[in-house]
Design an enzyme around this catalytic site. Structure first.
Site, PDB file in Angstrom:
ATOM      1  N   ARG A 118       0.823  -1.207   0.000  1.00 38.35           N
ATOM      2  CA  ARG A 118       0.000   0.000   0.000  1.00 38.35           C
ATOM      3  C   ARG A 118       0.860   1.261   0.000  1.00 38.35           C
ATOM      4  NH1 ARG A 118      -2.025   1.246   4.126  1.00 38.35           N
ATOM      5  NH2 ARG A 118      -1.450  -0.613   5.292  1.00 38.35           N
ATOM      6  N   LYS A 261      -8.785  -2.124   0.959  1.00 40.01           N
ATOM      7  CA  LYS A 261      -8.650  -1.188   2.068  1.00 40.01           C
ATOM      8  C   LYS A 261      -9.401   0.113   1.768  1.00 40.01           C
ATOM      9  CE  LYS A 261      -6.565  -3.152   5.506  1.00 40.01           C
ATOM     10  NZ  LYS A 261      -6.299  -4.404   5.849  1.00 40.01           N
ATOM     11  N   HIS A 280     -10.605  -3.008  12.542  1.00 36.01           N
ATOM     12  CA  HIS A 280      -9.550  -3.649  11.757  1.00 36.01           C
ATOM     13  C   HIS A 280      -9.170  -4.902  12.540  1.00 36.01           C
ATOM     14  CE1 HIS A 280      -5.342  -3.611   9.777  1.00 36.01           C
ATOM     15  NE2 HIS A 280      -6.228  -4.061   8.924  1.00 36.01           N
ATOM     16  N   SER A 299      -1.391  -4.591  10.237  1.00 36.61           N
ATOM     17  CA  SER A 299      -0.914  -5.548   9.257  1.00 36.61           C
ATOM     18  C   SER A 299       0.271  -6.354   9.793  1.00 36.61           C
ATOM     19  CB  SER A 299      -0.491  -4.769   8.020  1.00 36.61           C
ATOM     20  OG  SER A 299      -0.098  -5.659   7.047  1.00 36.61           O
ATOM     21  N   LYS A 303      -3.598 -11.410  12.405  1.00 37.72           N
ATOM     22  CA  LYS A 303      -5.062 -11.510  12.347  1.00 37.72           C
ATOM     23  C   LYS A 303      -5.493 -12.703  11.487  1.00 37.72           C
ATOM     24  CE  LYS A 303      -5.830  -7.412  10.571  1.00 37.72           C
ATOM     25  NZ  LYS A 303      -4.442  -6.970  10.473  1.00 37.72           N
ATOM     26  N   THR A 304      -4.934 -12.754  10.281  1.00 33.66           N
ATOM     27  CA  THR A 304      -5.348 -13.814   9.352  1.00 33.66           C
ATOM     28  C   THR A 304      -4.897 -15.168   9.863  1.00 33.66           C
ATOM     29  OG1 THR A 304      -5.041 -12.227   7.573  1.00 33.66           O
ATOM     30  CG2 THR A 304      -5.256 -14.529   6.930  1.00 33.66           C
ATOM     31  N   ASP A 318     -10.034  -9.852   8.538  1.00 28.08           N
ATOM     32  CA  ASP A 318      -9.426  -8.519   8.526  1.00 28.08           C
ATOM     33  C   ASP A 318     -10.344  -7.359   8.884  1.00 28.08           C
ATOM     34  OD1 ASP A 318      -7.021  -7.056   7.997  1.00 28.08           O
ATOM     35  OD2 ASP A 318      -7.915  -6.327   6.155  1.00 28.08           O
ATOM     36  N   ARG A 383       1.149 -12.307  -1.381  1.00 28.93           N
ATOM     37  CA  ARG A 383      -0.205 -12.459  -0.839  1.00 28.93           C
ATOM     38  C   ARG A 383      -0.984 -13.526  -1.574  1.00 28.93           C
ATOM     39  NH1 ARG A 383      -2.229  -9.016   3.441  1.00 28.93           N
ATOM     40  NH2 ARG A 383      -0.698  -7.368   3.619  1.00 28.93           N
TER      41      ARG A 383
HETATM   42  N1  LIG Z   1       3.685 -15.870  16.722  1.00 28.40           N
HETATM   43  C1  LIG Z   1       3.105 -15.521  15.590  1.00 28.40           C
HETATM   44  N2  LIG Z   1       1.807 -15.206  15.556  1.00 28.40           N
HETATM   45  C2  LIG Z   1       1.210 -14.812  14.413  1.00 28.40           C
HETATM   46  N3  LIG Z   1       1.836 -14.733  13.214  1.00 28.40           N
HETATM   47  C3  LIG Z   1       3.139 -15.067  13.178  1.00 28.40           C
HETATM   48  C4  LIG Z   1       3.822 -15.450  14.355  1.00 28.40           C
HETATM   49  N4  LIG Z   1       5.082 -15.701  14.026  1.00 28.40           N
HETATM   50  C5  LIG Z   1       5.199 -15.477  12.725  1.00 28.40           C
HETATM   51  N5  LIG Z   1       4.044 -15.099  12.184  1.00 28.40           N
HETATM   52  C6  LIG Z   1       3.816 -14.746  10.764  1.00 28.40           C
HETATM   53  O1  LIG Z   1       3.422 -13.380  10.716  1.00 28.40           O
HETATM   54  C7  LIG Z   1       2.530 -13.179   9.636  1.00 28.40           C
HETATM   55  C8  LIG Z   1       1.259 -12.616  10.148  1.00 28.40           C
HETATM   56  O2  LIG Z   1       0.527 -12.207   9.038  1.00 28.40           O
HETATM   57  P1  LIG Z   1      -1.035 -12.158   8.952  1.00 28.40           P
HETATM   58  O3  LIG Z   1      -1.659 -13.231   9.760  1.00 28.40           O
HETATM   59  O4  LIG Z   1      -1.382 -12.078   7.494  1.00 28.40           O
HETATM   60  O5  LIG Z   1      -1.273 -10.759   9.635  1.00 28.40           O
HETATM   61  P2  LIG Z   1      -2.472  -9.764   9.446  1.00 28.40           P
HETATM   62  O6  LIG Z   1      -3.644 -10.543   8.976  1.00 28.40           O
HETATM   63  O7  LIG Z   1      -2.645  -9.213  10.818  1.00 28.40           O
HETATM   64  O8  LIG Z   1      -2.001  -8.757   8.465  1.00 28.40           O
HETATM   65  C9  LIG Z   1       2.291 -14.519   8.986  1.00 28.40           C
HETATM   66  O9  LIG Z   1       3.140 -14.615   7.883  1.00 28.40           O
HETATM   67  C10 LIG Z   1       2.685 -15.504  10.091  1.00 28.40           C
HETATM   68  O10 LIG Z   1       3.130 -16.728   9.593  1.00 28.40           O
HETATM   69  C1  LIG Z   2      -3.940  -5.664   2.955  1.00 30.29           C
HETATM   70  C2  LIG Z   2      -3.552  -5.033   4.010  1.00 30.29           C
HETATM   71  O1  LIG Z   2      -3.898  -5.406   5.257  1.00 30.29           O
HETATM   72  P1  LIG Z   2      -3.357  -6.642   6.083  1.00 30.29           P
HETATM   73  O2  LIG Z   2      -1.881  -6.597   5.920  1.00 30.29           O
HETATM   74  O3  LIG Z   2      -3.843  -6.387   7.456  1.00 30.29           O
HETATM   75  O4  LIG Z   2      -3.926  -7.867   5.452  1.00 30.29           O
HETATM   76  C3  LIG Z   2      -2.793  -3.806   3.892  1.00 30.29           C
HETATM   77  O5  LIG Z   2      -2.549  -3.186   4.927  1.00 30.29           O
HETATM   78  O6  LIG Z   2      -2.446  -3.458   2.756  1.00 30.29           O
END
Ligand SMILES: Nc1ncnc2c1ncn2[C@@H]1O[C@H](COP(=O)(O)OP(=O)(O)O)[C@@H](O)[C@H]1O
Ligand SMILES: C=C(OP(=O)(O)O)C(=O)O
Length: 948
Positions: A118, A261, A280, A299, A303-304, A318, A383
């Site tokens: 972004r 977003k 969020h 981010s 979360k995911t 998200d 992604r």
């Molecule tokens: N302890 C942990 N808890 C959560 N995610 C972790 C951890 N350690 C490493 N990671 C990595 O961090 C990243 C978290 O990304 P994601 O779940 O997509 O975050 P968000 O959805 O908040 O943007 C993933 O690639 C995950 O594998």
């Molecule tokens: C897609 C986004 O959100 P997230 O990394 O939380 O998935 C972003 O911030 O561009």
């Protein structure tokens, strides 16, 4: 020049011809391979070696309508793929978008070009009159003029006009049909259409047929830059939102995340405007118990990853919203980070990568089609987007009840915060407003290593209102639903970034399991100093040594230094929020900060007010200085109306309650004092009369066929007025105690009445949503403000010179009316989050207060009609009554929770008057006494001189 010109003209003709044949014939007589190359070069897309296929069977039926749809927007193209299925979008991407490929899993690989994350610095919001006062302008919401937006929009349309194929995709944002918005995306790239097909909620065929006009339109011309010389532009990239025209224009970035977003930002504006909290956050629910957990996080915090849990049902990864009914997902899909992905660590996400899923910017083997998830040569921010239903244990429709646990995820690059701590509600607010985390590499352009950041609401780049708006909604909902709050550090342990290592996903998952099975909340805690966090002493499946962060560091000195540094960052960050935050919020957060170094016990948001009260109590004079009055005689006068025998007797032992007036056979709903008489009105349809000198019962007026809901007595006019559920208003003579007139006209119960002595009028507010104005001499209706509010009118009061009347209603709003023209002077902003039940005017201080079913009190300035102070959920249930002390210095609030609270001019709670055994419905203060009416059928009399 001549030979070049002669070559270009036939080329252009050829391109046109090919376009037409593709459109109308579907086959070519020319050398396809050569021409494809020519087109590919001209359009800068890949040259496919496949034959150009026939036009889809339904093309002709829809083509014209689709072309017209775009023509209406000034876009002229040759082919429109409108709501194409994934298979078609695959075909299109493979043929026209360089590098696209079907991977070994069946997922489509696509590339976003130079921008792989972004571009928050290039986001702009149009500053225009209808929304400009709502927006928290600053580094996140950078204003841009309407004319610049027009230039960008024109530029996007000009670019789209150069394309021979465009994609239009319609979908919904918001799983709750009540809060669902229709979104249309117009883009030059099939990959963008597939992305939004996955990320928006996919309408059914019937919903698509009836889609109609969208609520918001996104013009994605990301392959073309904006003109950086345009006023307000600082680079070739621009993502601009216009809430008035309901459009988003994207130029100079093809990163698909901008679109989702962008939709989230729109929802972050629209939902809080309706009292709904947008978050969020990801969310999931227990398979058996249905208990909901919300995971807030910027981010990269998890979360995911963490919401995809084999033991639980995924609601979304998200973006969510929290209404009075529970939560709902805003999106129809997930957008997971693919970096370092393995089946072992993230099986649900791994298995979602199949036909229909879209992999963005991943590196793969050209021959086998296998992805190297560790390859960051294009970006760290690789992604995958997939529809929600690709996760096996998903909850569709993606709506659920109120959360039981809220988890705030922070990826602490300092390695200072504990892997898990339990937050008090005040701490939850503090961390929510602070939104501390480390930005991880990739998601935002330019971030190449974890960088400490404070992102309010764990999503500042997407918030539109002041963070306090979201925080107050969260505080209110957390208190209402008794939610547990946790802070989980998914970042570093054993040292800061570069020395320590990222918390293992296994440990984080074990911690979350322990939260879900209730073991963590039920276990023992110890205090993590400086941050004053409550850290569990043990957690199943996790080595206890890692729970207290300093124990994982080899140097305690280094740990202390890092800890001091982080605490200082927290404090410094906080300074910027003071402006625009309600006093109550400021106090809570100030207290939370101040207590960062102290013992944490008994530290809660709603407890803040209890403690205020306790503090005030400590300060207030000792009880023996204001002993309860001796009991009055309990003797009774004969009942005028012949009702049951009322009694007036000494109070129960509760402090300050000196008498109880009992006699009504139904809930007491209203009261008013005039001269030395008190009138009480009840559900039993009677009005009782009490002598204020000796608190003796005088008599009963059996008057209405329905509940007596409001009373107003005017000494000057020598009248008593009563409003009833039976839709009538009765006017009584205070000299003869006989009915002078019955006013008919309201079509719903009468909830509020008021006499404006100077104007010689009576004003009534009703369940029928109208306000009526009656001439007191002729008893004619002189004005009828039909639909004054969108819900029943609950409260009326007056203030100022020239005189104004303020009304509060079930629709949550407060309106101020000019008392001579009866036009609305102003609808007050911000509204309450639930019905406004009561209003009290402190004329001496130029203020008035509103009390609401949302359990809060707002203070308003009489001159500016602006909100000057706000408390949050200060009662355990609806506030139903407010009144000022005769001196105007003290405010009293009565609630459905059965208590009366006493407030000073700073809205600090001074005391809580307990004793009623049912909801408090009305209050009035006369001299040094306060009278409270209750559903327990009694009126309590309290001494109030000690409050000033
Ligand atoms: N302890 C942990 N808890 C959560 N995610 C972790 C951890 N350690 C490493 N990671 C990595 O961090 C990243 C978290 O990304 P994601 O779940 O997509 O975050 P968000 O959805 O908040 O943007 C993933 O690639 C995950 O594998
Ligand atoms: C897609 C986004 O959100 P997230 O990394 O939380 O998935 C972003 O911030 O561009």
């Amino acid at each position: 020049m001549a030979p070049r010109q002669s070559l270009l003209r036939p080329l252009a003709r050829a391109v046109r011809t090919i376009g037409q044949r593709q459109l109308h014939v579907g086959r070519l007589a020319m050398d396809q391979g050569k021409i494809r190359q020519v087109i590919a070069d001209a359009l800068s897309v890949s040259a496919s070696t496949q034959p150009i296929p026939a036009v889809p069977a339904d093309y002709h039926a829809h083509a014209d309508a689709d072309l017209k749809l775009l023509e209406g927007l000034g876009i002229h193209t040759k082919v429109v793929q409108h709501n194409a299925r994934p298979g078609t979008l695959y075909d299109e991407a493979l043929r026209y978008e360089k590098g696209s490929a079907i991977l070994s899993t069946g997922a489509l690989a696509a590339f976003s070009g130079a921008k792989t994350g972004r571009s928050p610095l290039d986001k702009r919001v149009v500053e225009e009159p209808s929304t400009k006062d709502d927006i928290w302008w600053g580094a996140v919401n950078i204003p841009v003029s309407e004319s610049t937006f027009k230039i960008n929009r024109e530029r996007a349309i000009d670019y789209l006009n150069t394309r021979e194929r465009l994609y239009v995709l319609d979908g919904f944002a918001g799983w709750d049909p009540k809060y669902r918005y229709k979104v249309r995306v117009i883009t030059s790239r099939a990959y963008h259409a597939l992305f939004m097909h996955n990320m928006l909620i996919r309408p059914t065929a019937e919903e698509l047929a009836n889609f109609g006009e969208p609520d918001y339109t996104i013009y994605n011309a990301g392959a073309f830059p904006c003109n950086r010389a345009t006023e307000g532009m600082t680079s070739g990239t621009s993502v601009s939102l216009n809430f008035a025209s309901r459009e988003v224009v994207i130029l100079g970035t093809q990163y698909a995340g901008e679109m989702k977003k962008g939709v989230f930002t729109i929802m972050n504006y629209l939902l809080p405007k309706q009292g709904i909290l947008s978050m969020h956050a990801s969310a999931n629910a227990g398979k058996d118990k249905g208990d909901v957990t919300v995971f807030f996080g910027l981010s990269g915090t998890g979360k995911t990853t963490l919401s995809a849990d084999e033991h639980r049902l995924l609601i979304g990864d998200d973006e969510h919203a929290w209404t009075d009914q529970g939560i709902f997902n805003i999106e129809g899909g997930c957008y997971a980070k693919a970096i370092g992905l393995t089946r072992e660590k993230e099986p649900e996400i791994w298995d979602a990568i199949r036909f229909g899923a879209l992999l963005e910017n991943v590196v793969f083997d050209q021959r086998s089609g296998q992805v190297d998830y560790d390859d960051v040569s294009i970006t760290e921010n690789t992604r995958v987007s997939y529809p929600l239903e690709y996760i096996p244990n998903v909850k569709i429709p993606a709506v659920a009840g109120h959360p039981k646990n809220i988890i705030m995820l922070t990826c602490d690059a300092f390695g200072v915060l504990p892997p898990v701590s339990k937050l008090t509600p005040a701490q939850a607010m503090y961390h929510f407003i602070s939104g501390y985390t480390a930005k991880v590499a990739g998601t935002e352009m330019g971030v190449t290593e974890p960088t400490a950041t404070f992102s309010a609401c764990f999503g500042a780049p997407f918030m539109v209102w002041h963070p306090a708006k979201y925080a107050e909604l969260l505080a209110e909902k957390m208190a209402q639903h008794n939610v547990n709050a946790w802070l989980i550090n998914t970042g570093w342990t054993g040292g800061s970034y570069g020395v320590g290592h990222r918390m293992s996903l296994k440990d984080t998952r074990a911690i979350i399991d322990a939260i879900h099975d209730g073991n963590l909340a039920g276990g023992e805690f110890e205090t993590f100093p400086r941050f004053n966090l409550q850290v569990p002493k043990s957690c199943a499946g996790v080595d206890s040594k890692i729970l207290m962060p300093n124990k994982t560091w080899s140097s305690q000195d280094e740990f202390q230094k890092a800890s001091v540094k982080l605490a200082t960052l927290f404090k410094d960050n906080f300074k910027k929020f003071s402006e625009g935050m309600s006093e109550f919020m400021k106090n809570c957060l100030k207290e939370s900060r101040a207590k960062m170094q102290q013992s944490p016990s008994n530290h809660s948001m709603s407890g803040q007010l209890r403690r205020d009260r306790e503090r005030q109590r400590d300060k207030s004079p000792p009880r023996q200085k204001s002993p309860p009055r001796p009991a009055r005689s309990g003797g009774l006068h004969a009942s005028v109306g012949g009702s049951t025998t009322p009694t007036a007797h000494q109070s129960a032992p509760e402090e300050h309650c000196v008498h109880i007036l009992a006699g009504h056979t139904g809930s007491v709903l209203c009261l008013c004092g005039v001269g030395d008489i008190l009138f009480t009105g009840s559900q039993d349809g009677d009005i009782m009369i009490w002598d204020l000198n000796n608190l003796q019962y005088i008599g009963t007026l059996p008057v209405h066929k329905g509940f007596v809901k409001c009373l107003y007595a005017s000494y000057a006019k020598k009248v008593l007025c009563s409003g009833s559920q039976d839709r009538t208003i009765r006017i009584w003579s205070l000299e003869t105690f006989s009915t002078v007139k019955t006013l008919l006209g309201h079509t719903g119960g009468v909830n509020a009445i008021l006499i404006l002595e100077g104007a010689d009028v009576l004003v009534s507010g009703s369940e029928d949503r109208s306000i009526r104005v009656w001439d007191l001499a002729t008893f004619e209706a002189v004005a009828c403000l039909e639909a004054a509010h969108l819900g029943g009118v609950f409260a009326l009061d007056r203030f100022g010179s020239p005189l104004q009347v303020v009304s509060g209603a079930r629709d949550r709003s407060l309106k101020v009316w000019n008392a001579s023209t009866w036009a609305v002077s102003k609808t007050l902003h911000p509204p309450h989050y639930d019905g406004v039940t009561s209003i009290a005017v402190a004329g001496k201080h130029g203020k008035f207060y509103s009390g609401s079913r949302d359990r809060s009190i707002k203070e308003w300035d009489v001159q500016s009609l602006t909100n000057t102070m706000h408390t949050l959920h200060v009662h355990g249930d609806w506030i139903q009554a407010l009144c000022m002390s005769p001196s105007d210095d003290v405010l009293f609030s009565g609630s459905k929770d059965g208590v009366v609270k006493v407030w000073d001019g700073e809205l600090q709670c001074q005391d809580v008057l307990q004793g009623h055994r049912g909801p408090v419905s009305a209050l009035t203060a006369v001299g040094n006494r306060l009278f409270s009416a209750s559903h327990d059928r009694a009126v309590r009399v309290w001494r109030i001189e000690q409050y000033g």
